[in-house]
Design an enzyme around this catalytic site. Sequence first.
Site, short mmCIF file in Angstrom:
data_model
loop_
_atom_site.label_atom_id
_atom_site.label_comp_id
_atom_site.label_asym_id
_atom_site.label_seq_id
_atom_site.Cartn_x
_atom_site.Cartn_y
_atom_site.Cartn_z
N ASN A 67 0.87 -1.18 0.00
CA ASN A 67 0.00 0.00 0.00
C ASN A 67 0.91 1.23 0.00
OD1 ASN A 67 -1.77 2.07 0.57
ND2 ASN A 67 -2.27 1.36 2.65
N TRP A 68 0.96 1.88 -1.16
CA TRP A 68 1.88 3.02 -1.27
C TRP A 68 1.35 4.27 -0.58
CZ3 TRP A 68 4.32 3.32 -6.90
CH2 TRP A 68 5.05 2.15 -7.12
N LYS A 69 0.09 4.25 -0.20
CA LYS A 69 -0.55 5.43 0.41
C LYS A 69 -0.35 6.65 -0.52
CE LYS A 69 -0.03 3.28 4.85
NZ LYS A 69 0.12 3.42 6.29
N HIS B 207 -9.33 1.19 5.45
CA HIS B 207 -8.03 1.41 6.09
C HIS B 207 -8.21 2.39 7.26
CE1 HIS B 207 -3.92 2.69 6.76
NE2 HIS B 207 -3.55 1.58 6.14
N GLU C 235 -6.57 4.82 8.21
CA GLU C 235 -6.39 6.24 7.85
C GLU C 235 -7.66 6.80 7.21
OE1 GLU C 235 -2.77 5.60 5.66
OE2 GLU C 235 -1.75 5.13 7.54
N GLU D 8 -4.92 -4.86 11.10
CA GLU D 8 -3.89 -3.83 11.21
C GLU D 8 -4.10 -3.04 12.50
OE1 GLU D 8 -2.15 -2.73 7.15
OE2 GLU D 8 -3.93 -1.51 7.42
N GLY E 283 2.79 2.44 10.65
CA GLY E 283 3.72 3.55 10.43
C GLY E 283 4.49 3.97 11.67
N SER F 56 3.77 -1.92 10.21
CA SER F 56 5.23 -1.92 10.36
C SER F 56 5.89 -3.26 9.99
CB SER F 56 5.63 -1.52 11.79
OG SER F 56 5.23 -0.20 12.05
N GLY G 30 3.02 -1.11 4.20
CA GLY G 30 3.01 0.30 3.84
C GLY G 30 4.41 0.78 3.52
N GLY G 31 5.07 1.37 4.50
CA GLY G 31 6.39 1.99 4.30
C GLY G 31 7.39 1.11 3.56
P1 PGA Z 1 3.09 0.42 7.53
O1 PGA Z 1 1.59 0.58 6.97
O2 PGA Z 1 3.64 -0.87 6.99
O3 PGA Z 1 3.82 1.63 7.03
O4 PGA Z 1 2.97 0.38 9.01
C1 PGA Z 1 0.75 -0.51 6.87
C2 PGA Z 1 -0.60 -0.09 6.36
O5 PGA Z 1 -1.07 0.99 6.74
O6 PGA Z 1 -1.25 -0.81 5.57
#
Ligand code: PGA
Length: 243
Positions: free
Chosen positions: A9-11, A94, A96, A164, A170, A202, A223-224
Amino acid sequence: MRKLWIAGNWKMNMGGREGIELLKEMRNSLSGSKVDVGIAPPFTLIPHASEILADSGILLGAQNMFYEEKGAFTGEISPSFLLDFGVNFVIIGHSERRKIFGEDEELIKKKVKKALDVGLLCILCVGETLEERERGETKEVVKRQVLSALEGLPSLKGLTIAYEPVWAIGTGKVATPEQACEVHAFIRELIKEDIRILYGGSVKPENARGLLEKEEIDGALVGGASLKVSSFSEIVRIAEEVW
Ligand code: PGA
């Protein structure tokens, strides 16, 4: 063991021209993987991604969508636009989106239903905040999020759930494999279906093996670490070894 799925997930990152290069590098490094691999770039890259990833075996994802087909919904993206560019999966709910954009359970339910109705694979994200965990409400919160999103669905075909924990997203604070397994097993018991349950929060090359080795964990939403070919392909390589 269910086939592992590593989804990136590149956000809101790499959505401009630099993302095109990253997609090409991802394609070169991850084509033909033994496990399922997916990338969800920003919407602006989807037409490019659909060409770059064509025939690579890498699944193309979107990070969100609306539940209507078309009309006066300024700023929204229709499922049929995604299908038109060969998108395979969509991430819904998600944390966010829930927190920053105020998406509630009713909206998430409609999006999940629409995604499955049109034949998109759907990754439904659920997870508790730190305060909820500390108050001992993890299972209650996850149960409410899962059951409300799936209410009234005739079938869970095409659905994947990503657990999650919000406190792990993050932050560099990953859930221990035991913490993740406990919630995964709880979700499995709740839905009693043979769908994949991914862990997210993470995930990095350094902690991926411990998580992916667990029978209860069917992959990761990353994500990251999905923004660099080196770390994302290392996680995929670990998944291939473990599977
Ligand atoms: P992260 O994000 O790996 O940067 O913690 C995961 C996600 O939000 O799907």
